[in-house]
Write an enzyme that holds these catalytic residues in place. Structure first.
Site, PDB file in Angstrom:
ATOM      1  CG  ASP A  92      -1.756  -1.148   1.445  1.00  0.00           C
ATOM      2  OD1 ASP A  92      -1.316  -2.270   1.163  1.00  0.00           O
ATOM      3  OD2 ASP A  92      -2.898  -0.972   1.906  1.00  0.00           O
ATOM      4  CG  HIS A  94      -3.246   3.991   1.663  1.00  0.00           C
ATOM      5  ND1 HIS A  94      -4.560   3.933   1.248  1.00  0.00           N
ATOM      6  CD2 HIS A  94      -2.999   2.804   2.276  1.00  0.00           C
ATOM      7  CE1 HIS A  94      -5.088   2.774   1.603  1.00  0.00           C
ATOM      8  NE2 HIS A  94      -4.164   2.055   2.225  1.00  0.00           N
ATOM      9  CG  ASP A 121      -5.295  -0.210  -0.682  1.00  0.00           C
ATOM     10  OD1 ASP A 121      -6.174  -0.536  -1.508  1.00  0.00           O
ATOM     11  OD2 ASP A 121      -5.419  -0.400   0.540  1.00  0.00           O
ATOM     12  CG  ASP A 124      -9.412   6.157  -0.843  1.00  0.00           C
ATOM     13  OD1 ASP A 124      -9.840   7.232  -1.308  1.00  0.00           O
ATOM     14  OD2 ASP A 124     -10.009   5.079  -0.980  1.00  0.00           O
ATOM     15  NE  ARG A 125      -7.744   4.948   5.809  1.00  0.00           N
ATOM     16  CZ  ARG A 125      -7.751   4.058   6.769  1.00  0.00           C
ATOM     17  NH1 ARG A 125      -6.614   3.699   7.340  1.00  0.00           N
ATOM     18  NH2 ARG A 125      -8.874   3.525   7.186  1.00  0.00           N
ATOM     19  CG  ASN A 153      -9.237  -2.413   0.444  1.00  0.00           C
ATOM     20  OD1 ASN A 153      -8.007  -2.314   0.414  1.00  0.00           O
ATOM     21  ND2 ASN A 153      -9.950  -1.889   1.421  1.00  0.00           N
ATOM     22  CG  HIS A 154      -8.501   2.050  -0.086  1.00  0.00           C
ATOM     23  ND1 HIS A 154      -9.161   3.081   0.534  1.00  0.00           N
ATOM     24  CD2 HIS A 154      -8.175   1.181   0.882  1.00  0.00           C
ATOM     25  CE1 HIS A 154      -9.217   2.855   1.839  1.00  0.00           C
ATOM     26  NE2 HIS A 154      -8.627   1.699   2.069  1.00  0.00           N
ATOM     27  CG  HIS A 205      -4.837  -4.994  -1.533  1.00  0.00           C
ATOM     28  ND1 HIS A 205      -3.822  -4.084  -1.351  1.00  0.00           N
ATOM     29  CD2 HIS A 205      -5.814  -4.652  -0.660  1.00  0.00           C
ATOM     30  CE1 HIS A 205      -4.173  -3.225  -0.412  1.00  0.00           C
ATOM     31  NE2 HIS A 205      -5.374  -3.556   0.029  1.00  0.00           N
ATOM     32  NE  ARG A 283      -9.676  -6.225   6.546  1.00  0.00           N
ATOM     33  CZ  ARG A 283      -9.011  -5.080   6.544  1.00  0.00           C
ATOM     34  NH1 ARG A 283      -9.649  -3.957   6.270  1.00  0.00           N
ATOM     35  NH2 ARG A 283      -7.721  -5.048   6.813  1.00  0.00           N
ATOM     36  CG  HIS A 310      -6.263  -5.591   3.071  1.00  0.00           C
ATOM     37  ND1 HIS A 310      -7.000  -4.496   2.670  1.00  0.00           N
ATOM     38  CD2 HIS A 310      -7.165  -6.454   3.625  1.00  0.00           C
ATOM     39  CE1 HIS A 310      -8.269  -4.683   2.946  1.00  0.00           C
ATOM     40  NE2 HIS A 310      -8.398  -5.856   3.539  1.00  0.00           N
TER      41      HIS A 310
END
Length: 422
Positions: A92, A94, A121, A124-125, A153-154, A205, A283, A310
């Site tokens: 990730d 991000h 990923d 995001d964030r 997943n993002h 991921h 989750r 993840h």
């Protein structure tokens, strides 16, 4: 040509927006100039000024060109490796654009003898998800057989609506943002779900996935098939790489049911220290699997190493039964057939945090090399600080981790700030 960053006296200035090269042939110099341009903009320009140096026409070209490449790849990409080549695996990131630039500097950029596999990923964030994503797409366009971008997943509509990327695009591109966001969502659907490297390393991921059995539907008049995700005794069963290749990949919002079950598992599942295969109740989507499942999957698919991502330091803090993510990686299962590793490449994560105390985690990447590509060589790195100062694009205080809790109809709050540093 890309904009000139220095005048005769060596002071930074801007000549004109970045332009797609004539003929569409990217070069390493063009990609490096793009990185320098985006780095400068993040530090000295308002987020709303980004279109002045990165126009929509250019973003369209980058996304369309990369999307065609990604959609042509298999669900599970087979990556063959020459003996004189090394493979760099990245977890990730991000939206931490400056740390991505640093990672490629210390690991060395993609090259004829260096393959990169990114494990999802990208957005995001962090505050520079768009810059990060476009930059990596350009590397994919430049070296399609040396850069592989798996899906996280993002890279889905519901995550980008909740964790800031949608709002980031809206803030930076204003009245053209909706068009750009839709283009990116279409590109997300093209990313492969997994990769097998050198025939013996599985990369995805979230990780493992269930077996989904096709069964005829009595309600269908055209032979459409429903999918059963349990065996006759009601228990979950592991899927194989052959099953993964048959899965429906273009699912923007995997629900965890029917045809969506396999991509949901691949993107959302987590390992457990306890044997067994079960639903990931924490989750609300995906699976939990134990060392016995890792051994079974490796045996069936002739795998010696599983690398998944993840989980950052915040996720691992909620799971005290698992090792903490302070070094950027953990070795979660050691079984007869090999190892299962979690890899996280976003140092000092998350960028926005409610408490003053930070995790101060390192990021990591893995290098695989001959003769045994299944032996991971871990490399840790620190975050590039101070980061340019921006406001968050999402409600980081009340962020959530369950698919069932997400409001798919809403978008995150927040707006971009200035380009000053703290």
């Amino acid at each position: 040509m890309a904009p000139s960053l220095e005048d005769a006296e060596g002071e930074v200035k801007w000549d004109k927006p970045v332009q797609w090269p004539q003929g569409g042939n990217l070069t390493e110099e063009w990609v490096a100039q793009l990185a320098a341009t985006l780095d400068y903009a993040s530090r000295h320009m308002l987020p709303t000024d980004l279109p002045t140096i990165l126009p929509v026409a250019l973003t369209d070209q980058i996304i369309s060109t990369a999307s065609k490449l990604l959609h042509r790849e298999a669900n599970c990409v087979e990556i063959s490796v020459e003996p004189d080549c090394q493979v760099v695996l990245v977890g990730d990131v991000h939206g931490q654009f400056h740390d991505v630039l640093h990672l490629l500097e210390v690991a060395g950029p993609p090259a004829a003898d260096r393959i990169f596999v990114f494990n999802g990923d990208y957005v995001d964030r962090g505050a520079w998800g768009l810059e990060t994503y476009l930059y990596l797409l350009c590397w994919k366009i430049l070296m399609p057989h040396r850069v592989f971008l798996l899906r996280g997943n993002h890279e889905t509509k519901f995550c980008t609506s909740a964790y800031g990327f949608e709002q980031e695009v809206m803030t930076k591109y204003g009245d053209r943002a909706r068009h750009l966001y839709r283009k990116v969502l279409g590109c997300f659907e093209g990313h492969p779900l997994a990769a097998r490297v050198a025939g013996c390393v599985y990369l995805a991921h979230g990780g493992l996935f269930r077996y989904v059995e096709p069964t005829p539907s009595k309600r269908s008049k055209i032979g459409r098939r429903l999918m059963r995700t349990r065996s006759q005794d009601g228990s979950l069963k592991l899927g194989t790489l052959s099953d993964l290749q048959k899965a429906r990949r273009g699912v923007l919002n995997p629900s965890g049911y029917g045809q969506n079950a396999v991509p949901a598992d691949v993107l959302w599942s987590d390992p457990s220290p306890h044997d067994g295969l079960s639903h990931n109740k924490a989750r609300g989507i995906g699976l939990l699997w134990g060392p016995d499942c890792t051994q079974e999957f490796m045996e069936k698919n002739k795998i010696k190493l599983i690398v998944r991502s993840h989980e950052g330091p915040d996720a691992r803090e909620k799971r005290p039964e698992m090792a903490p993510m302070n070094k950027g990686y953990t070795v979660d299962h050691v079984v007869k057939a090999g190892k299962l590793v979690t890899l996280f490449s976003a140092p000092d994560y998350p960028q926005f945090q409610q408490e003053q105390k930070r995790y101060c985690n390192k990021g990591a990447y893995i290098v695989l090399q001959a003769p045994d590509f299944s032996e991971p060589h871990f490399h840790c790195f620190e975050a590039i600080l101070p980061r340019p100062k921006v406001q968050p694009y999402y409600d980081f205080v009340n962020c959530i981790d369950s698919d069932e809790e997400l409001d798919l109809g809403g978008s995150s709050e927040g707006s971009g700030g200035s380009g000053d540093e703290y």
